[in-house]
Design a protein around this motif. Structure first.
Motif, mmCIF file in Angstrom:
data_model
loop_
_atom_site.group_PDB
_atom_site.id
_atom_site.type_symbol
_atom_site.label_atom_id
_atom_site.label_comp_id
_atom_site.label_asym_id
_atom_site.label_seq_id
_atom_site.Cartn_x
_atom_site.Cartn_y
_atom_site.Cartn_z
ATOM 1 N N ASP A 180 102.204 41.835 8.649
ATOM 2 C CA ASP A 180 102.305 41.172 7.350
ATOM 3 C C ASP A 180 101.314 41.859 6.420
ATOM 4 O O ASP A 180 100.100 41.675 6.545
ATOM 5 C CB ASP A 180 101.966 39.688 7.511
ATOM 6 C CG ASP A 180 102.090 38.895 6.228
ATOM 7 O OD1 ASP A 180 101.770 39.425 5.142
ATOM 8 O OD2 ASP A 180 102.468 37.715 6.305
ATOM 9 N N GLU A 204 100.445 41.447 3.336
ATOM 10 C CA GLU A 204 99.554 40.587 2.551
ATOM 11 C C GLU A 204 98.424 40.020 3.406
ATOM 12 O O GLU A 204 97.284 39.935 2.960
ATOM 13 C CB GLU A 204 100.341 39.468 1.861
ATOM 14 C CG GLU A 204 101.308 39.978 0.794
ATOM 15 C CD GLU A 204 100.641 40.880 -0.241
ATOM 16 O OE1 GLU A 204 99.561 40.528 -0.763
ATOM 17 O OE2 GLU A 204 101.200 41.957 -0.529
ATOM 18 N N ARG A 205 98.728 39.640 4.631
ATOM 19 C CA ARG A 205 97.672 39.137 5.532
ATOM 20 C C ARG A 205 96.708 40.255 5.910
ATOM 21 O O ARG A 205 95.498 40.038 6.000
ATOM 22 C CB ARG A 205 98.294 38.526 6.789
ATOM 23 C CG ARG A 205 98.878 37.147 6.534
ATOM 24 C CD ARG A 205 99.387 36.481 7.787
ATOM 25 N NE ARG A 205 98.385 36.457 8.845
ATOM 26 C CZ ARG A 205 98.675 36.417 10.143
ATOM 27 N NH1 ARG A 205 99.938 36.400 10.547
ATOM 28 N NH2 ARG A 205 97.721 36.398 11.039
ATOM 29 N N LYS A 255 96.001 42.846 4.047
ATOM 30 C CA LYS A 255 95.185 43.077 2.848
ATOM 31 C C LYS A 255 94.100 42.008 2.705
ATOM 32 O O LYS A 255 93.008 42.283 2.221
ATOM 33 C CB LYS A 255 96.069 43.079 1.605
ATOM 34 C CG LYS A 255 96.935 44.325 1.491
ATOM 35 C CD LYS A 255 98.081 44.148 0.527
ATOM 36 C CE LYS A 255 97.754 44.402 -0.884
ATOM 37 N NZ LYS A 255 98.953 44.382 -1.759
#
Length: 112
Positions: free
Chosen positions: A5, A7-8, A10
């Motif tokens: 993921d 976004e996770r 990041k």
């Protein structure tokens, strides 16, 4: 294992590959070549790796990245109707258990 993921990653959540090596997110560049958009640091081998935004790589030795499972210890009350409820502490589990609980404050490790 949980799918990669971006976004996770990041946000700082740990990333691993199929062999268990751990990675730390470094950079996401949406305008780069598709296979070079995400740069990560392999904390096991102390090298940098690149991957697609979905966590797939061109590296035949470490072909796919995943989110490292996060484990948490909780206390679970099991009830005669088949339901269960978990609590952060043993004390809270015991406080919440009622006469329908057939097992109270059972220590369980869950994966988030």
């Amino acid at each position: 294992m949980k799918p990669f993921d971006l976004e996770r990653a990041k946000a700082g959540d740990p990333v691993v590959d199929e062999s268990g090596d751990e990675y730390r997110f470094i950079l996401h560049e949406p305008d780069a070549l598709a296979s070079h958009r995400v740069i990560l640091f392999n904390t096991t081998t102390k090298t940098f790796s690149k991957c697609f935004e979905d966590g797939k790589t061109l590296n035949k030795y470490h072909p796919r990245l995943f989110m490292k499972p996060v484990k948490k210890t909780v206390y679970v009350n099991f009830y005669s109707d088949g339901s269960a409820a978990y609590h952060e502490t043993e004390k809270r589990a015991l406080e919440c258990a009622n006469h329908h609980a057939f097992a109270s404050a059972v220590l369980v490790e869950i994966e988030l």
